[in-house]
Design a protein around this motif. Structure first.
Motif, PDB file in Angstrom:
ATOM      1  N   VAL A 247       0.851  -1.193   0.000  1.00  0.00           N
ATOM      2  CA  VAL A 247       0.000   0.000   0.000  1.00  0.00           C
ATOM      3  C   VAL A 247       0.889   1.246   0.000  1.00  0.00           C
ATOM      4  O   VAL A 247       0.677   2.180  -0.763  1.00  0.00           O
ATOM      5  CB  VAL A 247      -0.951   0.012   1.219  1.00  0.00           C
ATOM      6  N   ALA A 248       1.890   1.239   0.872  1.00  0.00           N
ATOM      7  CA  ALA A 248       2.827   2.369   0.967  1.00  0.00           C
ATOM      8  C   ALA A 248       4.199   1.829   1.339  1.00  0.00           C
ATOM      9  O   ALA A 248       4.301   0.915   2.163  1.00  0.00           O
ATOM     10  CB  ALA A 248       2.345   3.365   2.016  1.00  0.00           C
ATOM     11  N   PHE A 249       5.237   2.416   0.728  1.00  0.00           N
ATOM     12  CA  PHE A 249       6.589   1.863   0.906  1.00  0.00           C
ATOM     13  C   PHE A 249       7.594   2.997   0.817  1.00  0.00           C
ATOM     14  O   PHE A 249       7.386   3.961   0.077  1.00  0.00           O
ATOM     15  CB  PHE A 249       6.891   0.876  -0.227  1.00  0.00           C
ATOM     16  N   GLU A 250       8.668   2.860   1.561  1.00  0.00           N
ATOM     17  CA  GLU A 250       9.713   3.879   1.467  1.00  0.00           C
ATOM     18  C   GLU A 250      10.565   3.672   0.221  1.00  0.00           C
ATOM     19  O   GLU A 250      10.791   2.535  -0.215  1.00  0.00           O
ATOM     20  CB  GLU A 250      10.616   3.819   2.710  1.00  0.00           C
ATOM     21  N   CYS A 251      11.057   4.790  -0.295  1.00  0.00           N
ATOM     22  CA  CYS A 251      12.022   4.721  -1.395  1.00  0.00           C
ATOM     23  C   CYS A 251      13.414   4.859  -0.792  1.00  0.00           C
ATOM     24  O   CYS A 251      13.569   4.900   0.425  1.00  0.00           O
ATOM     25  CB  CYS A 251      11.739   5.830  -2.402  1.00  0.00           C
ATOM     26  N   VAL A 252      14.430   4.960  -1.650  1.00  0.00           N
ATOM     27  CA  VAL A 252      15.806   5.013  -1.146  1.00  0.00           C
ATOM     28  C   VAL A 252      16.055   6.187  -0.196  1.00  0.00           C
ATOM     29  O   VAL A 252      16.997   6.151   0.585  1.00  0.00           O
ATOM     30  CB  VAL A 252      16.845   5.089  -2.287  1.00  0.00           C
ATOM     31  N   TYR A 253      15.211   7.210  -0.242  1.00  0.00           N
ATOM     32  CA  TYR A 253      15.435   8.362   0.645  1.00  0.00           C
ATOM     33  C   TYR A 253      14.931   8.138   2.064  1.00  0.00           C
ATOM     34  O   TYR A 253      15.208   8.951   2.949  1.00  0.00           O
ATOM     35  CB  TYR A 253      14.862   9.638   0.027  1.00  0.00           C
ATOM     36  N   LYS A 254      14.173   7.055   2.277  1.00  0.00           N
ATOM     37  CA  LYS A 254      13.728   6.682   3.628  1.00  0.00           C
ATOM     38  C   LYS A 254      13.134   7.848   4.390  1.00  0.00           C
ATOM     39  O   LYS A 254      13.487   8.116   5.528  1.00  0.00           O
ATOM     40  CB  LYS A 254      14.916   6.107   4.426  1.00  0.00           C
ATOM     41  N   ASN A 255      12.285   8.566   3.707  1.00  0.00           N
ATOM     42  CA  ASN A 255      11.720   9.763   4.312  1.00  0.00           C
ATOM     43  C   ASN A 255      10.210   9.769   4.056  1.00  0.00           C
ATOM     44  O   ASN A 255       9.701  10.548   3.282  1.00  0.00           O
ATOM     45  CB  ASN A 255      12.428  10.972   3.689  1.00  0.00           C
ATOM     46  N   GLY A 256       9.526   8.851   4.721  1.00  0.00           N
ATOM     47  CA  GLY A 256       8.092   8.688   4.502  1.00  0.00           C
ATOM     48  C   GLY A 256       7.817   7.628   3.450  1.00  0.00           C
ATOM     49  O   GLY A 256       8.682   7.294   2.636  1.00  0.00           O
ATOM     50  N   MET A 257       6.608   7.085   3.474  1.00  0.00           N
ATOM     51  CA  MET A 257       6.246   5.980   2.575  1.00  0.00           C
ATOM     52  C   MET A 257       5.325   6.476   1.469  1.00  0.00           C
ATOM     53  O   MET A 257       4.293   7.088   1.729  1.00  0.00           O
ATOM     54  CB  MET A 257       5.538   4.886   3.388  1.00  0.00           C
ATOM     55  N   HIS A 258       5.704   6.221   0.226  1.00  0.00           N
ATOM     56  CA  HIS A 258       4.866   6.597  -0.924  1.00  0.00           C
ATOM     57  C   HIS A 258       3.610   5.723  -0.940  1.00  0.00           C
ATOM     58  O   HIS A 258       3.709   4.494  -0.942  1.00  0.00           O
ATOM     59  CB  HIS A 258       5.623   6.367  -2.231  1.00  0.00           C
ATOM     60  N   VAL A 259       2.457   6.362  -0.972  1.00  0.00           N
ATOM     61  CA  VAL A 259       1.179   5.643  -1.066  1.00  0.00           C
ATOM     62  C   VAL A 259       0.835   5.553  -2.546  1.00  0.00           C
ATOM     63  O   VAL A 259       0.802   6.578  -3.236  1.00  0.00           O
ATOM     64  CB  VAL A 259       0.072   6.420  -0.326  1.00  0.00           C
ATOM     65  N   TRP A 260       0.567   4.358  -3.036  1.00  0.00           N
ATOM     66  CA  TRP A 260       0.335   4.200  -4.484  1.00  0.00           C
ATOM     67  C   TRP A 260      -1.043   4.732  -4.848  1.00  0.00           C
ATOM     68  O   TRP A 260      -2.053   4.040  -4.766  1.00  0.00           O
ATOM     69  CB  TRP A 260       0.545   2.747  -4.910  1.00  0.00           C
TER      70      TRP A 260
END
Ligand code: AMP
Ligand code: ZN
Length: 438
Positions: A247-260
């Motif tokens: 549903v939501a996952f962090e990217c390489v920046y590890k600054n919050g999770m992107h919600v699709w």
């Protein structure tokens, strides 16, 4: 930093472009939902008889919320929107109350979920060269199967080890040179302790990353795991009602999770009034599925508390990010009139390097008042049976907790390995007050 996308077009699309397809998907979702007993009634009461009644995304507000209790009351078939023959999988969750909820998936649903999972793991830089050891439970719980198929689609070698059996996990980890782990953060802390006991250090392993989720955890716990294993640790959020992980996952920046946001409409609401919170404020997450066929859900109240970041992410993905989940609205403890989330306690104690891998929070009645006891494991070499030796550390723990939650707890220290470890989600909170008054 090198950025990898699984589906660049969708991941980096302009949000205004996405709005068109979201509206079309929302209308189609409403039409499908109207085919279920539950939503035929619920939407009928709201005066919605077709997806065409929704003229803009803003019209979503006309739709009443769906709650966990609604899902329970609809068990088993009340929310099924396709022919049973078109269902290829069910996930059933019994939760703590024992009344089950069920989510059905068609083949297309599983395929869409797999895409979201593949997209999620790719956002961390993981790719087909990785060896993925999936230590989340396989079964009715969605944590195991969800990322399993995503990782396979990316082309990783998946080791479906499921949870538990730590000795076997360690053998697999070493023999197959696992590079990516997926587990609850509490289990990874436990795994590290077992590795250390066996004299295994990060240098003996090939690990580069871990995906952690399924339970609330603090930034300090992430940092601790990253230091222990010498890896990058990424936060993964999902819930069975919205498929599961992905549903939501962090990217390489590890600054919050992107919600699709092509697959879900997310809202953040005030849990008491049900009204939207101001931008960036904390509130309860509410999701609407946009792609799901077999079990469409409209405005589902997750009870999870988070907030939305307002700044764009440097990775180029245009899907909004949410912050670390603070906990569930039903996790809140009221101790002597003060509202406290267990995650605030974790945050305060995990800052201290002396504190080990496991802790428990116990709340009891003590006369007219409530008593909060924090039991924490302490690293070997620091722990002493003589309570006096522990006084300096005790003072630090109390000070940290007092400044964050305005409560003075009783603090108990234990040797590493003393407190029980769960295979799945960790149980940290023991509220004995209901039993006391019963
Ligand atoms: P389940 O439906 O059994 O998979 O449980 C989903 C719930 O687990 C969510 O609603 C959250 O309360 C919790 N959860 C899942 N992922 C996370 C995460 N990354 N951080 C905190 N809580 C999480
Ligand atoms: Zn990003």
């Amino acid at each position: 930093m090198e950025i990898h996308y699984w589906n660049r077009k969708v991941e980096t699309a302009d949000p205004s472009e996405r709005a068109q397809s979201r509206l079309a998907d929302l209308r189609a979702t409403i039409d499908r939902a109207l085919g279920t007993d539950f939503y035929a009634r619920r939407l009928g009461e709201a005066g919605i008889s077709s997806g065409d009644d929704i003229k803009s995304l803003d019209d979503l507000k006309r739709i009443p919320y769906t709650t966990k209790d609604d899902l329970r009351s609809a068990y088993p078939y009340g929310l099924l929107a396709v022919e049973l023959d078109d269902v290829v999988r069910v996930h059933v969750s019994s939760g703590t109350t024992g009344v089950p909820t069920v989510i059905y998936h068609s083949a297309e649903d599983i395929d869409n979920w797999t895409e979201l999972a593949a997209r999620s793991v790719t956002a961390t830089g993981a790719d087909r060269r990785d060896v993925f050891q999936n230590m989340m439970t396989y079964g009715l719980f969605t944590g195991g199967l969800g990322l399993h198929y995503g990782a396979e689609r990316v082309g990783m070698m998946v080791i479906p080890s499921s949870s538990g059996n730590t000795q076997r996990q360690i053998k697999l980890l070493r023999d197959f040179r696992t590079t990516v782990l997926h587990a609850t953060p509490s289990y990874l802390l436990h795994l590290h302790a077992r590795l250390a006991e066996g004299g295994v250090t990060p240098k003996d392993l090939a690990l580069t990353k871990a995906f952690v989720g399924a339970e609330p955890h603090s930034e300090n716990t992430r940092l601790k795991l990253e230091a222990m294993f010498e890896i990058d640790v990424y936060n993964s959020y999902g819930l069975s009602e919205m498929n599961g992980p992905g549903v939501a996952f962090e990217c390489v920046y590890k600054n919050g999770m992107h919600v699709w946001e092509d697959a879900y409409i997310m809202e953040v609401i005030d849990e008491k009034t049900g009204r939207p919170v101001a931008e960036g404020e904390e509130g309860e997450l509410v999701f609407t599925t946009l792609k799901r066929r077999a079990t469409p859900l409209l405005r589902y109240r997750t009870r999870d508390l988070s907030f939305v970041y307002d700044s764009p992410c440097r990775c180029g993905r245009t899907h909004r990010r949410i912050g670390r989940i603070k906990g569930r609205t039903d996790d809140m403890l009221i101790i002597n009139g003060v509202n406290i989330y267990p995650s605030q306690i974790e945050e305060a104690i995990m800052q201290l390097p002396e504190i080990g891998n496991n802790y428990q929070i116990v709340v009891e009645k003590s006369g007219a008042l409530d008593r909060l006891t924090v039991k924490a494991e302490v690293h070997a070499g620091i722990f002493s049976d003589d309570a006096r030796d522990m006084n300096a550390l005790r003072r630090k723990v109390i000070e940290n907790l007092r400044s964050s939650i305005v409560i003075t707890p009783v603090v108990e220290f234990h040797e590493a390995g003393f407190l029980p470890v769960q295979e799945g989600k960790a149980q940290r909170v023991f509220d004995m007050r209901e039993e006391d008054t019963a």
